[in-house]
Structure formats: structure tokens, C-alpha cells
Design a protein around this motif. Structure first.
Motif, mmCIF file in Angstrom:
data_model
loop_
_atom_site.group_PDB
_atom_site.id
_atom_site.type_symbol
_atom_site.label_atom_id
_atom_site.label_comp_id
_atom_site.label_asym_id
_atom_site.label_seq_id
_atom_site.Cartn_x
_atom_site.Cartn_y
_atom_site.Cartn_z
ATOM 1 N N ALA A 168 0.832 -1.209 0.000
ATOM 2 C CA ALA A 168 0.000 0.000 0.000
ATOM 3 C C ALA A 168 0.862 1.253 0.000
ATOM 4 N N LEU A 169 1.952 1.251 0.781
ATOM 5 C CA LEU A 169 2.838 2.408 0.812
ATOM 6 C C LEU A 169 3.456 2.646 -0.559
ATOM 7 N N PHE A 170 3.982 1.589 -1.173
ATOM 8 C CA PHE A 170 4.657 1.788 -2.457
ATOM 9 C C PHE A 170 3.673 2.082 -3.576
ATOM 10 N N ARG A 171 2.442 1.602 -3.478
ATOM 11 C CA ARG A 171 1.439 2.017 -4.462
ATOM 12 C C ARG A 171 1.235 3.529 -4.381
ATOM 13 N N ALA A 172 1.184 4.064 -3.156
ATOM 14 C CA ALA A 172 1.038 5.513 -2.988
ATOM 15 C C ALA A 172 2.266 6.244 -3.520
ATOM 16 N N LEU A 173 3.465 5.727 -3.248
ATOM 17 C CA LEU A 173 4.685 6.398 -3.690
ATOM 18 C C LEU A 173 4.842 6.375 -5.207
ATOM 19 N N LEU A 174 4.427 5.288 -5.841
ATOM 20 C CA LEU A 174 4.563 5.173 -7.289
ATOM 21 C C LEU A 174 3.665 6.160 -8.038
ATOM 22 N N ALA A 175 2.655 6.681 -7.377
ATOM 23 C CA ALA A 175 1.791 7.682 -8.008
ATOM 24 C C ALA A 175 2.458 9.055 -8.053
ATOM 25 N N GLY A 176 3.657 9.174 -7.449
ATOM 26 C CA GLY A 176 4.392 10.441 -7.482
ATOM 27 C C GLY A 176 3.787 11.532 -6.629
ATOM 28 N N PRO A 177 3.387 11.241 -5.384
ATOM 29 C CA PRO A 177 2.769 12.285 -4.560
ATOM 30 C C PRO A 177 3.787 13.331 -4.118
ATOM 31 N N GLU A 178 3.302 14.543 -3.912
ATOM 32 C CA GLU A 178 4.139 15.605 -3.373
ATOM 33 C C GLU A 178 3.933 15.754 -1.870
ATOM 34 N N ALA A 179 2.924 15.093 -1.319
ATOM 35 C CA ALA A 179 2.677 15.029 0.119
ATOM 36 C C ALA A 179 1.872 13.767 0.379
ATOM 37 N N ILE A 180 1.931 13.270 1.616
ATOM 38 C CA ILE A 180 1.174 12.072 1.987
ATOM 39 C C ILE A 180 0.462 12.318 3.318
ATOM 40 N N LEU A 181 -0.799 11.891 3.371
ATOM 41 C CA LEU A 181 -1.617 11.971 4.578
ATOM 42 C C LEU A 181 -1.759 10.570 5.160
ATOM 43 N N LEU A 182 -1.506 10.438 6.447
ATOM 44 C CA LEU A 182 -1.497 9.138 7.128
ATOM 45 C C LEU A 182 -2.638 9.109 8.139
ATOM 46 N N ASP A 183 -3.653 8.293 7.865
ATOM 47 C CA ASP A 183 -4.845 8.239 8.706
ATOM 48 C C ASP A 183 -4.847 6.943 9.514
ATOM 49 N N GLU A 184 -4.250 6.992 10.710
ATOM 50 C CA GLU A 184 -4.154 5.826 11.603
ATOM 51 C C GLU A 184 -3.639 4.590 10.860
ATOM 52 N N PRO A 185 -2.555 4.682 10.084
ATOM 53 C CA PRO A 185 -2.165 3.554 9.223
ATOM 54 C C PRO A 185 -1.607 2.353 9.969
ATOM 55 N N PHE A 186 -1.255 2.522 11.249
ATOM 56 C CA PHE A 186 -0.649 1.420 11.995
ATOM 57 C C PHE A 186 -1.604 0.811 13.018
ATOM 58 N N ALA A 187 -2.817 1.324 13.093
ATOM 59 C CA ALA A 187 -3.715 0.978 14.203
ATOM 60 C C ALA A 187 -4.112 -0.488 14.232
ATOM 61 N N SER A 188 -4.167 -1.148 13.080
ATOM 62 C CA SER A 188 -4.644 -2.533 13.045
ATOM 63 C C SER A 188 -3.519 -3.552 13.194
ATOM 64 N N LEU A 189 -2.277 -3.093 13.381
ATOM 65 C CA LEU A 189 -1.120 -3.990 13.427
ATOM 66 C C LEU A 189 -0.755 -4.343 14.862
ATOM 67 N N ASP A 190 -0.197 -5.562 15.044
ATOM 68 C CA ASP A 190 0.286 -5.911 16.378
ATOM 69 C C ASP A 190 1.554 -5.105 16.670
ATOM 70 N N MET A 191 2.011 -5.131 17.924
ATOM 71 C CA MET A 191 3.045 -4.204 18.359
ATOM 72 C C MET A 191 4.345 -4.345 17.574
ATOM 73 N N ASP A 192 4.820 -5.582 17.386
ATOM 74 C CA ASP A 192 6.086 -5.766 16.674
ATOM 75 C C ASP A 192 5.972 -5.271 15.236
ATOM 76 N N LEU A 193 4.891 -5.636 14.562
ATOM 77 C CA LEU A 193 4.686 -5.221 13.175
ATOM 78 C C LEU A 193 4.469 -3.712 13.105
ATOM 79 N N ARG A 194 3.804 -3.192 14.096
ATOM 80 C CA ARG A 194 3.544 -1.746 14.142
ATOM 81 C C ARG A 194 4.849 -0.966 14.174
ATOM 82 N N ASN A 195 5.778 -1.417 15.021
ATOM 83 C CA ASN A 195 7.059 -0.723 15.142
ATOM 84 C C ASN A 195 7.863 -0.802 13.848
ATOM 85 N N SER A 196 7.878 -1.970 13.214
ATOM 86 C CA SER A 196 8.644 -2.116 11.980
ATOM 87 C C SER A 196 8.023 -1.303 10.849
ATOM 88 N N MET A 197 6.692 -1.251 10.782
ATOM 89 C CA MET A 197 6.035 -0.486 9.724
ATOM 90 C C MET A 197 6.217 1.014 9.928
#
Length: 214
Positions: free
Chosen positions: A143-172
Motif C-alpha cells: 500500500a505504501l509503495f502504491r502511494a509512492l509510485l503515483a508520485g505524490p508531493e505530500a502524503i496523509l497518514l490516517d491511523e495507518p498502523f492501528a490494526s497492526l500488532d506491536m512488533d509489526l507496528r514498530n517495523s512499519m
């Protein structure tokens, strides 16, 4: 490239959800806005992106790289978004998901950029996989790289880590903020969890009255 908010506010009828405030986010910086659910954080992101649904109403000016975004349609604002849900298209392969938002170029160039993105995401050889076969972390990287490949000049992050467990959350968190900084993309993160904020970044809070403060 700077993302600048000038006296931006969000209201619903006579109720003000987000009081007027201003903010400048520099290239590669991530600023965080914290507040409880229902405080208007996601509505603020929708206003910046240009798709705030009525009867919500936004006021103020949003500029990106010197462009006034107010008159522009959402698809021409060059703003990427990441949500709690990865929003991958289930009927497309991983590679097709990455190609979806990419600007129309020669097919060979598009395929090359897609495969480079997979390699950068640690998913080399995954282009023919279906999204449902990936782990949660792998889906979020796509999902991150799909957003980056569109060539954005800014990115908005809406609770993107909320559904991840703690270890995965930290790495993401590390994965996302590192790539945004390397590409010098300004970003605004909204969350209710201080642990999501990048180290050293400015954290703003919004209270029950809609007042935003550092």
C-alpha cells in the motif's frame, strides 16, 4: 516541497470540529496530530485531499509546493494517502495494484518501476501474488509503495498502523517514515496513540473543543 495549512478549520453546521490553525510541514518531515475518535482528525485530512463530504465544511487555505490546492480536484492535488485498511484491490495481483496508480508511461518503464518497488519493499518476485495471500505487514508495504509510485508531493497518514500488532507496528512505522524522509515527502499523521509519532517530530493535539495546540 512544503505542505502549508493557513487558518484551516472544519465545521458541521454551527459546530466547529477543528478550530482555525496554521501549520507548515517541510520536505521529508512528518508532523503528528493527536486526538480522540470523532475529534475531526480524519475530516481534516479529507479537506486537505479535497474530498471532504457534506454536510462537513472546511475553510482556510492549503498550499503544496507553492500551489493553492483549493481550486483543484482531488486527483490533481498530488496527495497520497495511507489508511488503517491497506485498501488493496482484491481482484488485482500485487503487481497490478502497484501499477494502478502509476502515471501512464511506456509499458517497459512501468514494469521496471513496479519491480524496483517490490524489491525495495522486500517483496521481490511477489508481483503475481494475490493480496489475500500476503501478511498484514506485506500488504501495508504494498500500500505504501502504491502511494509512492503515483508520485505524490505530500502524503496523509490516517491511523495507518492501528490494526497492526506491536512488533509489526514498530517495523512499519520505521519503514514508512524512512521512505518518506528519503524521498523528501512532507506528511501529516493523525492518530490517537503517541507511540505512532516519529521520533523527533512535532506533535500537535486537538482537544474536545477543536482547539489545536503544540
Amino acid at each position: 516541497m512544503e505542505l502549508i495549512l493557513e487558518q484551516v478549520s472544519i465545521s458541521l453546521g454551527n459546530a466547529v470540529l477543528v478550530q482555525p490553525f496554521s501549520l507548515a510541514i517541510g520536505a521529508g518531515e512528518t508532523e503528528t496530530l493527536m486526538g480522540p475518535s470523532g475529534s475531526g482528525k480524519s475530516s481534516l485530512l479529507a479537506f486537505i485531499a479535497g474530498d471532504l463530504p457534506p454536510p462537513l465544511r472546511g475553510q482556510g487555505r492549503v498550499r503544496l509546493g507553492g500551489r493553492d490546492l483549493g481550486p483543484l480536484l482531488p486527483e490533481t492535488r498530488r496527495i497520497g494517502r495511507l489508511f488503517q485498511d491497506d485498501m488493496l484491490f482484491p481482484h488485482l495481483t500485487v503487481g497490478e495494484n502497484l501499477l494502478f496508480g502509476m502515471a501512464r508511461r511506456a509499458r517497459a518503464e512501468r514494469l521496471s518501476r513496479m519491480r524496483e518497488a517490490l524489491a525495495a519493499a522486500g517483496l521481490e518476485g511477489f508481483e503475481a501474488r494475490a493480496p489475500h495471500t500476503l501478511s498484514g505487514g506485506q500488504r501495508n508495504r504494498v500500500a505504501l509503495f502504491r502511494a509512492l509510485l503515483a508520485g505524490p508531493e505530500a502524503i496523509l497518514l490516517d491511523e495507518p498502523f492501528a490494526s497492526l500488532d506491536m512488533d509489526l507496528r514498530n517495523s512499519m512505522r520505521s519503514f514508512v517514515f524512512t521512505h518518506l524522509k528519503e524521498r523528501r515527502i512532507p506528511s501529516l499523521l493523525v492518530t490517537h496513540d503517541l507511540a505512532d509519532a516519529p521520533a523527533g517530530g512535532r506533535v500537535l493535539t486537538i482537544d474536545s473543543g477543536g482547539l489545536v495546540a503544540a
